[in-house]
Design a protein around this motif. Structure first.
Motif, PDB file in Angstrom:
ATOM      1  N   ALA A 239       3.819  -1.591   3.650  1.00 46.66           N
ATOM      2  CA  ALA A 239       5.119  -1.962   3.083  1.00 46.66           C
ATOM      3  C   ALA A 239       4.938  -3.240   2.283  1.00 46.66           C
ATOM      4  O   ALA A 239       4.333  -4.211   2.757  1.00 46.66           O
ATOM      5  N   HIS A 240       5.460  -3.243   1.062  1.00 50.07           N
ATOM      6  CA  HIS A 240       5.314  -4.391   0.173  1.00 50.07           C
ATOM      7  C   HIS A 240       6.264  -5.514   0.582  1.00 50.07           C
ATOM      8  O   HIS A 240       7.167  -5.341   1.409  1.00 50.07           O
ATOM      9  N   GLY A 241       6.068  -6.671  -0.051  1.00 44.98           N
ATOM     10  CA  GLY A 241       6.886  -7.838   0.251  1.00 44.98           C
ATOM     11  C   GLY A 241       8.067  -7.977  -0.682  1.00 44.98           C
ATOM     12  O   GLY A 241       8.466  -7.043  -1.382  1.00 44.98           O
ATOM     13  N   MET A 242       8.625  -9.183  -0.719  1.00 42.88           N
ATOM     14  CA  MET A 242       9.831  -9.435  -1.496  1.00 42.88           C
ATOM     15  C   MET A 242       9.499  -9.572  -2.976  1.00 42.88           C
ATOM     16  O   MET A 242       8.360  -9.790  -3.368  1.00 42.88           O
ATOM     17  N   GLY A 243      10.535  -9.470  -3.800  1.00 47.44           N
ATOM     18  CA  GLY A 243      10.362  -9.618  -5.237  1.00 47.44           C
ATOM     19  C   GLY A 243      10.409  -8.279  -5.952  1.00 47.44           C
ATOM     20  O   GLY A 243      10.581  -7.221  -5.346  1.00 47.44           O
ATOM     21  N   GLN A 244      10.271  -8.338  -7.287  1.00 49.74           N
ATOM     22  CA  GLN A 244      10.291  -7.126  -8.102  1.00 49.74           C
ATOM     23  C   GLN A 244       8.940  -6.421  -7.987  1.00 49.74           C
ATOM     24  O   GLN A 244       7.976  -6.798  -8.642  1.00 49.74           O
ATOM     25  N   GLN A 245       8.898  -5.389  -7.186  1.00 51.45           N
ATOM     26  CA  GLN A 245       7.667  -4.637  -6.999  1.00 51.45           C
ATOM     27  C   GLN A 245       7.685  -3.400  -7.883  1.00 51.45           C
ATOM     28  O   GLN A 245       8.656  -2.650  -7.911  1.00 51.45           O
ATOM     29  N   ILE A 246       6.594  -3.183  -8.605  1.00 50.72           N
ATOM     30  CA  ILE A 246       6.464  -2.013  -9.464  1.00 50.72           C
ATOM     31  C   ILE A 246       6.148  -0.802  -8.586  1.00 50.72           C
ATOM     32  O   ILE A 246       5.367  -0.919  -7.630  1.00 50.72           O
ATOM     33  N   PRO A 247       6.735   0.365  -8.870  1.00 51.39           N
ATOM     34  CA  PRO A 247       6.406   1.552  -8.074  1.00 51.39           C
ATOM     35  C   PRO A 247       4.906   1.814  -8.042  1.00 51.39           C
ATOM     36  O   PRO A 247       4.227   1.743  -9.064  1.00 51.39           O
ATOM     37  N   PHE A 248       4.400   2.093  -6.842  1.00 51.94           N
ATOM     38  CA  PHE A 248       2.996   2.437  -6.588  1.00 51.94           C
ATOM     39  C   PHE A 248       2.034   1.263  -6.788  1.00 51.94           C
ATOM     40  O   PHE A 248       0.824   1.442  -6.685  1.00 51.94           O
ATOM     41  N   GLN A 249       2.554   0.058  -7.056  1.00 50.33           N
ATOM     42  CA  GLN A 249       1.666  -1.095  -7.206  1.00 50.33           C
ATOM     43  C   GLN A 249       0.954  -1.407  -5.895  1.00 50.33           C
ATOM     44  O   GLN A 249      -0.249  -1.685  -5.881  1.00 50.33           O
ATOM     45  N   THR A 250       1.685  -1.347  -4.794  1.00 48.30           N
ATOM     46  CA  THR A 250       1.078  -1.649  -3.498  1.00 48.30           C
ATOM     47  C   THR A 250       0.058  -0.595  -3.111  1.00 48.30           C
ATOM     48  O   THR A 250      -1.002  -0.912  -2.555  1.00 48.30           O
ATOM     49  N   LEU A 251       0.343   0.673  -3.403  1.00 47.56           N
ATOM     50  CA  LEU A 251      -0.642   1.729  -3.161  1.00 47.56           C
ATOM     51  C   LEU A 251      -1.939   1.437  -3.908  1.00 47.56           C
ATOM     52  O   LEU A 251      -3.037   1.552  -3.354  1.00 47.56           O
ATOM     53  N   ASP A 252      -1.811   1.052  -5.165  1.00 49.97           N
ATOM     54  CA  ASP A 252      -2.981   0.762  -5.993  1.00 49.97           C
ATOM     55  C   ASP A 252      -3.756  -0.432  -5.443  1.00 49.97           C
ATOM     56  O   ASP A 252      -4.988  -0.405  -5.393  1.00 49.97           O
ATOM     57  N   GLN A 253      -3.043  -1.484  -5.021  1.00 49.17           N
ATOM     58  CA  GLN A 253      -3.723  -2.676  -4.520  1.00 49.17           C
ATOM     59  C   GLN A 253      -4.513  -2.365  -3.251  1.00 49.17           C
ATOM     60  O   GLN A 253      -5.656  -2.823  -3.089  1.00 49.17           O
ATOM     61  N   ILE A 254      -3.916  -1.610  -2.334  1.00 51.81           N
ATOM     62  CA  ILE A 254      -4.622  -1.274  -1.101  1.00 51.81           C
ATOM     63  C   ILE A 254      -5.820  -0.371  -1.396  1.00 51.81           C
ATOM     64  O   ILE A 254      -6.935  -0.604  -0.900  1.00 51.81           O
ATOM     65  N   ALA A 255      -5.614   0.659  -2.221  1.00 53.04           N
ATOM     66  CA  ALA A 255      -6.694   1.597  -2.505  1.00 53.04           C
ATOM     67  C   ALA A 255      -7.853   0.913  -3.229  1.00 53.04           C
ATOM     68  O   ALA A 255      -9.026   1.078  -2.849  1.00 53.04           O
TER      69      ALA A 255
ATOM     70  N   VAL B  79      -9.483   8.702   4.475  1.00 54.19           N
ATOM     71  CA  VAL B  79      -8.363   7.787   4.661  1.00 54.19           C
ATOM     72  C   VAL B  79      -7.287   8.105   3.631  1.00 54.19           C
ATOM     73  O   VAL B  79      -7.578   8.203   2.436  1.00 54.19           O
ATOM     74  N   HIS B  80      -6.057   8.262   4.087  1.00 49.16           N
ATOM     75  CA  HIS B  80      -4.915   8.513   3.210  1.00 49.16           C
ATOM     76  C   HIS B  80      -3.992   7.296   3.246  1.00 49.16           C
ATOM     77  O   HIS B  80      -3.612   6.831   4.325  1.00 49.16           O
ATOM     78  N   VAL B  81      -3.628   6.804   2.074  1.00 50.54           N
ATOM     79  CA  VAL B  81      -2.810   5.592   1.965  1.00 50.54           C
ATOM     80  C   VAL B  81      -1.393   5.983   1.534  1.00 50.54           C
ATOM     81  O   VAL B  81      -1.208   6.678   0.529  1.00 50.54           O
ATOM     82  N   TYR B  82      -0.399   5.515   2.317  1.00 44.47           N
ATOM     83  CA  TYR B  82       1.014   5.748   2.031  1.00 44.47           C
ATOM     84  C   TYR B  82       1.720   4.406   1.853  1.00 44.47           C
ATOM     85  O   TYR B  82       1.282   3.385   2.394  1.00 44.47           O
ATOM     86  N   GLU B  83       2.841   4.431   1.146  1.00 50.23           N
ATOM     87  CA  GLU B  83       3.597   3.196   0.895  1.00 50.23           C
ATOM     88  C   GLU B  83       5.059   3.385   1.279  1.00 50.23           C
ATOM     89  O   GLU B  83       5.670   4.409   0.943  1.00 50.23           O
ATOM     90  N   GLY B  84       5.617   2.392   1.963  1.00 49.74           N
ATOM     91  CA  GLY B  84       7.051   2.326   2.193  1.00 49.74           C
ATOM     92  C   GLY B  84       7.690   1.494   1.092  1.00 49.74           C
ATOM     93  O   GLY B  84       7.674   0.264   1.159  1.00 49.74           O
ATOM     94  N   TYR B  85       8.220   2.162   0.075  1.00 51.65           N
ATOM     95  CA  TYR B  85       8.706   1.476  -1.131  1.00 51.65           C
ATOM     96  C   TYR B  85      10.223   1.308  -1.041  1.00 51.65           C
ATOM     97  O   TYR B  85      10.977   2.287  -1.066  1.00 51.65           O
ATOM     98  N   TRP B  86      10.687   0.052  -0.951  1.00 53.37           N
ATOM     99  CA  TRP B  86      12.110  -0.217  -0.757  1.00 53.37           C
ATOM    100  C   TRP B  86      12.702  -1.149  -1.815  1.00 53.37           C
ATOM    101  O   TRP B  86      13.903  -1.442  -1.795  1.00 53.37           O
ATOM    102  N   ALA B  87      11.917  -1.620  -2.780  1.00 51.56           N
ATOM    103  CA  ALA B  87      12.364  -2.634  -3.737  1.00 51.56           C
ATOM    104  C   ALA B  87      13.634  -2.255  -4.498  1.00 51.56           C
ATOM    105  O   ALA B  87      14.513  -3.104  -4.697  1.00 51.56           O
ATOM    106  N   PRO B  88      13.789  -0.997  -4.981  1.00 51.09           N
ATOM    107  CA  PRO B  88      14.995  -0.698  -5.779  1.00 51.09           C
ATOM    108  C   PRO B  88      16.302  -0.876  -5.010  1.00 51.09           C
ATOM    109  O   PRO B  88      17.360  -1.040  -5.635  1.00 51.09           O
ATOM    110  N   LEU B  89      16.249  -0.831  -3.697  1.00 48.72           N
ATOM    111  CA  LEU B  89      17.484  -0.918  -2.914  1.00 48.72           C
ATOM    112  C   LEU B  89      18.154  -2.279  -3.047  1.00 48.72           C
ATOM    113  O   LEU B  89      19.385  -2.376  -2.949  1.00 48.72           O
TER     114      LEU B  89
END
Length: 647
Positions: free
Chosen positions: A78-94, A144-154
């Motif tokens: 799960a990403h942190g606070m701020g304007q997060q781009i969709p799938f950015q966290t997935l890319d960073q972890i992978a 290994v499969h990487v998933y993201e909990g993306y909540w920024a747009p909310l």
């Protein structure tokens, strides 16, 4: 027809990721054994029909050698606070795991197995994941499969600066109340006292002081701008001396901000070139310099917030003739010092801005020309005429842009403009628009970052963010639940799940994991099978986490709460209710330079005991005000996660 050789792909243009379209599981029954194999093949069936085999003798023993399926691991982040781009966290972890995997294999990242991007359907929901192959040593690979909990747009557009300021004041007042006595928290069946986190309260009050100073400075600019409206006569209080006092105050603050910006640039240069031996001198200077200029900037903002109301008060009560009432700051600091400071500040700032603007323009023009020339010389012979024409048009545009800039600079330099009752050079007021720009930047950062915290972590009262907070938990919880409940045939698809959270995301995954553990407990109590969350979760990895600060700032203390109430609150958090659940490894990465995160000490008993959160400082996250996001570029995060995934 001549044989045409196959086209060889350009290695520089070959994609490293393999994108796989979703493939639903076939529900077509197998073809009966008496069906003609040729007919089946002609219809394009996916099943292969074998000829019937002779029956084995009844006495013959048949042994089935069934190999267990290879284990699969899942990483849920799960990403942190701020304007997060969709799938950015997935890319960073992978990408971070791939870089660490390349180090472990002793090869380049381009030599690794290509990752796969896949859209899957679990239940009625669709999810995106990245599939990796990581080396576990001795020619063994882990899937290994990487998933993201993306909540920024909310949270986008749901918070105002007023909400943030109210939130900060509430946190500060509650933190002061909690810091005046021993802090109590219900942990593992006990209600012990913890040392109060005085530093957290000091940081918060300092932030409030800076915000208040910026508000006062912007209010002063707005008041002067409104008083100088072309549709009204300037009031008597708007004298040249008042404007001069405000300008001196703004100049001092912008000078401190400029020094802080230069020190941070040096720190970032240190980070970029830290592998170079000759850069150690910069590292030796940048760290103490950034701290000193940061403290000086905070002092300047708070001082301005106090001084400006006093300056207005003195001028409101002064005689209407400017000559009778001189500049206030010249009276306190000396006329020669104030005049010399303003002159040198203006000269130095204009030079810095000119260097920055000129350097940026040169870099931009250089990149444009490089791309144009590269395209020109790599084009085919028949296209070069068009390319030359395009190049000439681009050069003409650049020349015209430069001519307009030089002419505008010349006109400004020759003109004088009035403000108040004084006629002066426009460069003398350069700090006014810069102050507005700095304030806008700070406001945007507060709304985007602190605003997300205000939405998710509000004092335990009824508030208008309750529905939004519930939506965030449901959004992240839905993805996490899908990961744990995914099936491969009749068994769970993932043998092990690794939960990761950055910044506010660490708070969200903490709540999510607690909720999943509670769901399993309730399922077991009802005689149903759960998702085996405790047995299959192999790591909770938090970094840049404000969990301790949030637990301290928003806890109710003294006569507002009781041990019974705190026990009820802890009953919804199995990770602090039952020490059995803490056999699950919990690693927390933090930095002393990160003013948001810290060591997590309020989730264990205060006396030394096991198990405990494994707090690990990240030595590479060492840039003031930037350390909170530097974990993503450091090795510690990914070496820790890679080690747990492959051991």
């Amino acid at each position: 027809m001549a044989n045409v050789p196959p086209v060889q792909p350009d290695p520089s243009q070959t994609a490293r990721y393999k994108v796989v379209q979703p493939t639903p599981l076939s529900t077509t029954p197998p073809t009966p054994a008496n069906t003609d194999p040729a007919e089946v093949a002609g219809n394009g069936a996916e099943y292969r029909i074998e000829a019937p085999q002779a029956a084995r003798p009844a006495a013959a023993a048949v042994e089935l050698q069934i190999s267990p399926p290879a284990p699969k691991f899942a990483v849920f982040v799960a990403h942190g606070m701020g304007q997060q781009i969709p799938f950015q966290t997935l890319d960073q972890i992978a990408e971070g795991l791939r870089q660490e995997d390349a180090r472990q294999r002793g090869c380049s990242i381009d030599q690794l197995p290509a990752p796969t991007v896949r859209v899957i359907e679990i239940g009625e929901e669709k999810f995106q994941r990245i599939e990796l192959k990581l080396s576990a040593g001795q020619n063994v690979e882990r899937e290994v499969h990487v998933y993201e909990g993306y909540w920024a747009p909310l949270t986008e557009g749901q918070v105002t600066i007023r909400d943030v300021i109210v939130f900060l004041f509430q946190a500060g007042l509650n933190g002061l109340a909690n810091a005046t006595s021993s802090f109590k928290r219900w942990v593992f069946g006990q209600y012990p006292s913890f040392p109060p986190e005085i530093n957290t309260v000091i940081y918060l009050l300092t932030t409030l002081g800076v915000v208040a100073g910026l508000v006062v400075m912007n209010a002063a600019i707005a008041a002067v701008a409104a008083a100088r409206s072309p549709f009204m006569t300037p009031p008597a209080w708007l004298t040249s001396n008042l404007v001069a006092d405000l300008t001196t105050t703004f100049n001092f603050f912008i000078a401190c901000v400029s020094a802080l910006a230069i020190s941070l640039l040096l720190a970032l240069l240190d980070r970029t070139l830290r592998r170079k031996d000759w850069i150690r001198a910069i590292r030796f200077v940048s760290a103490p310099l950034s701290v000193a200029t940061f403290i000086l900037t905070i002092f300047a903002a708070i001082l301005a917030g106090v001084a400006i109301p006093l300056i207005f008060y003195r001028h409101f009560n002064a005689p209407s003739t400017p000559e009778i009432w001189p500049e206030v700051l010249k009276g306190y600091l000396g006329g020669g010092f104030v005049s010399e400071f303003n002159d040198k500040f203006t000269f130095a700032l204009v030079i810095l801005l000119a260097i920055f603007a000129g350097g940026s323009l040169i870099v931009w023009v250089g990149k444009v020309l490089y791309l144009l020339l590269k395209d020109l010389f790599s084009s085919k012979e028949g296209e070069k005429g068009k390319k030359w024409f395009s190049l000439l048009v681009q050069l003409a545009f650049i020349a015209l842009l430069a001519l307009v800039g030089v002419e505008a600079f010349s006109l400004i330099g020759k003109s004088d403009h009035g403000l108040g009752n004084v006629v002066t050079h426009p460069w003398d007021f350069i700090s006014w628009p810069l102050l507005v720009a700095v304030s806008a930047l700070v406001r945007n950062l507060l709304v985007q970052y602190v605003g997300d915290v205000a939405v998710y972590v509000t004092p335990h009262t009824l508030d208008r963010f309750n529905q939004l907070r519930t939506a965030i938990r449901e959004c992240v919880g839905k993805t996490a639940s899908a990961v744990y409940s995914a099936k491969d045939g009749g068994r769970a698809e993932y043998d092990q799940v690794f939960v990761v959270g950055h910044s506010l995301g660490s708070v969200i995954v903490y709540d999510t994991l607690n909720q999943l553990l509670l769901d399993d407990e309730l399922a077991t109590a009802q005689g149903q099978s759960g998702m085996d969350v405790f047995d299959r979760t192999r790591l909770l990895l938090t970094f840049g986490s404000p969990l301790d600060k949030i637990a301290f700032l928003f806890a109710l203390q003294k006569n507002k709460t009781t041990e019974a109430r705190e026990a009820v609150v802890a009953s919804n958090q199995p990770l602090v209710r039952d020490p059995r659940y803490r056999q699950l490894p919990w690693i927390n990465l933090y930095s002393r330079w990160d003013i948001i995160s810290g060591s997590l000490d309020l989730y264990d008993l205060p006396q030394p005991a096991q198990p405990r959160v494994m707090n690990t400082p990240d030595p590479e996250a060492a840039t003031l005000l930037v350390a909170h996001t530097e974990y993503w570029g450091n090795r510690l995060l990914f070496s820790t996660l890679h080690s747990k995934l492959t051991n």
